[in-house]
Design a protein around this motif. Sequence first.
Motif, short mmCIF file in Angstrom:
data_model
loop_
_atom_site.label_atom_id
_atom_site.label_comp_id
_atom_site.label_asym_id
_atom_site.label_seq_id
_atom_site.Cartn_x
_atom_site.Cartn_y
_atom_site.Cartn_z
N LYS A 19 0.85 -1.20 0.00
CA LYS A 19 0.00 0.00 0.00
C LYS A 19 0.89 1.26 0.00
CE LYS A 19 -3.88 2.35 1.08
NZ LYS A 19 -4.82 2.76 0.11
N PRO A 24 4.08 3.76 10.82
CA PRO A 24 2.73 3.87 11.37
C PRO A 24 2.41 5.30 11.79
CG PRO A 24 4.21 2.78 12.93
CD PRO A 24 5.00 3.01 11.68
N THR A 25 1.15 5.65 11.74
CA THR A 25 0.74 6.96 12.26
C THR A 25 0.71 6.84 13.80
OG1 THR A 25 -1.60 6.39 12.27
CG2 THR A 25 -0.74 7.36 10.24
N GLN A 28 -1.76 4.36 15.20
CA GLN A 28 -1.37 2.98 14.89
C GLN A 28 -0.24 2.52 15.80
OE1 GLN A 28 -0.52 3.53 10.72
NE2 GLN A 28 -2.68 3.70 10.19
N THR A 47 -11.15 10.80 12.37
CA THR A 47 -10.84 10.21 11.06
C THR A 47 -9.71 11.06 10.46
OG1 THR A 47 -12.48 11.60 10.02
CG2 THR A 47 -13.18 9.38 10.57
N GLY A 48 -8.93 10.44 9.64
CA GLY A 48 -7.81 11.16 9.05
C GLY A 48 -6.50 10.89 9.78
N GLY A 50 -5.54 7.80 10.58
CA GLY A 50 -5.12 6.42 10.29
C GLY A 50 -5.72 5.43 11.28
N THR A 52 -8.46 3.69 11.19
CA THR A 52 -9.06 2.46 10.63
C THR A 52 -8.03 1.33 10.60
OG1 THR A 52 -10.31 3.95 9.22
CG2 THR A 52 -10.52 1.61 8.76
N ALA A 53 -6.83 1.66 10.14
CA ALA A 53 -5.79 0.62 10.09
C ALA A 53 -5.35 0.23 11.50
CB ALA A 53 -4.61 1.11 9.27
P1 AMP Z 1 -8.42 7.01 8.55
O1 AMP Z 1 -8.17 7.93 9.71
O2 AMP Z 1 -8.40 5.60 8.95
O3 AMP Z 1 -9.67 7.41 7.80
O4 AMP Z 1 -7.19 7.18 7.52
C1 AMP Z 1 -6.89 8.37 6.86
C2 AMP Z 1 -5.99 8.19 5.67
O5 AMP Z 1 -4.66 7.90 6.10
C3 AMP Z 1 -6.38 7.04 4.74
O6 AMP Z 1 -6.32 7.51 3.43
C4 AMP Z 1 -5.34 5.99 4.96
O7 AMP Z 1 -5.12 5.20 3.82
C5 AMP Z 1 -4.12 6.83 5.30
N1 AMP Z 1 -3.17 6.09 6.14
C6 AMP Z 1 -3.43 5.12 7.04
N2 AMP Z 1 -2.30 4.67 7.61
C7 AMP Z 1 -1.30 5.39 7.09
C8 AMP Z 1 0.12 5.40 7.29
N3 AMP Z 1 0.70 4.60 8.16
N4 AMP Z 1 0.85 6.27 6.57
C9 AMP Z 1 0.26 7.12 5.70
N5 AMP Z 1 -1.07 7.17 5.46
C10 AMP Z 1 -1.84 6.31 6.15
#
Ligand code: AMP
Length: 509
Positions: A19, A24-25, A28, A47-48, A50, A52-53
């Motif tokens: 991907k 990691p953010t 994460q 949100t924003g 990261g 979700t991951a």
């Molecule tokens: P989310 O807060 O889960 O909606 O994620 C926000 C955005 O961050 C999404 O587009 C993810 O694909 C992206 N993202 C998630 N993890 C990472 C990461 N470790 N590095 C960069 N972007 C990320």
Amino acid sequence: MLFSELGLGADVLRAVEEKGYTQPTPIQEKAIPWVLQGRDVLGCAQTGTGKTASFTLPMIDILATGRARARMPRSLILEPTRELAAQVAETFEVYGQYHKLSMALLIGGETFTEQVKRLDRGVDVLIATPGRLMDLFGRGNIMLNDIKVLVIDEADRMLDMGFIPDIEKIVATLPKMRQTLFFSATMPPEIRRLADAFLHNPKEVTVAPPASPAATVTQALVVVHEEDKREALRHLLRTEDVKNAFIFCNRKRDVAVVQKSLEKHGFNVGCLHGDMPQSKRTETLEAFKAGQISLLVCSDVAARGLDVQGLSHVFNFDVPIHADDYVHRIGRTGRAGRSGRAFSIASPYDGKAVAAITKLIQREIPLIAIDGLESPAFEEESEDGARRRGGARRRGRDEGGREPKAEGRSSGRRERSDRDRSERDRSERSERAERPAAADTAPAQAPRSEAPRNDRDRDRSRRRRDDDDDVVVVGFGDHMPAFMMRTGRRARPATPAPVDTATDSTQEG
Ligand code: AMP
């Protein structure tokens, strides 16, 4: 820190690497190790970030062993809106590509048949909006007593949308021995109490102060007369370097009006709101993500948490009624370190809403003027409800160096504005009157059902559900959530749990 240091399995790491993510953010980094250890997590993150991951990656590892039985999903993720649920499902597909996990997405607006078939085959990951899940549960299509991991995402939004009674019913049917991951952008007392009831000895992880818009978003505010708002929007769309944008309206009926108006003026525009059939919602969002539509007029409910890579602009055609919606709206842009621009178009009656926003984000939003349009001052409301011109933020056209408009037109506009406003007030009042279960008919002893004490309470009680952005949600109707009836702290269950006093939540339960 690197992803490889978090304890994730090789196949998940491979998918993450493909991907394109190496680091990691913060959410994460903080949450994943605890989730992998089987701990409950209380995550305060928007949100924003990261987030979700932060739950999908470790869940894929946790669920990698074991097999799902028919109608008995092994994990459950609750999302407030269909779009968010679909987004989480996409994330699972990307990161879970080297695993054989089965997944089902249960969202309203789609036929039951396919969803029931999937459940019958057995699913490892069930992603659902509360309403549809309750429907299927009620029909006996699903059993929740094999759930090992529960995720409640966007809890504060669930509260706003009136989903808490459903969630309480759902959680009551889950096994007590489970892992619970609970995420919320803000932690008001109601959400704290809910977390207290659902989580056991959670690790608390916070990544950004609640309600702080990303530093990468440049904000601006335009104040114009109500009837000039569309012209102001068109001007901004033409003068800004807009690649793609969300345009937020407060009411779903205005979404269609603004879309039609923009279409008439030659813009490439679609819309997204809760009245649209799900197939159309999905189709529109796909077209927007693919760049076939560059502007999307939407309601808060439909666009909440949507992740569109590289969104250049957000426009608030209406100033949001709730200050926290402002943060959520503008957070659609300036994501993942990119820059973004957010413009809000206010009318003279939005002074209170703008003040609430600036108080929440702890900064003023720079005021700009639009060439050719008058910039009136905010109206101030006195104790008796009468309105008068405010002085604090007055910015006349002359301040922008342009000719002031002839008084005749200006006062005519103001009269029209006042007329528009009182018509809108009337229509809102009659809308409210048509709705059942008015707040003041609710039992006086119920804390959430009391007649609203102030504007904010009244606003909160008017929050909308996923499928009907305008429908009033008043208190909890007949169902008083159990967590609100609880007076003291819940007793700690007998099962011993590892304690890390340095970062553990002080909450018991
Ligand atoms: P989310 O807060 O889960 O909606 O994620 C926000 C955005 O961050 C999404 O587009 C993810 O694909 C992206 N993202 C998630 N993890 C990472 C990461 N470790 N590095 C960069 N972007 C990320």
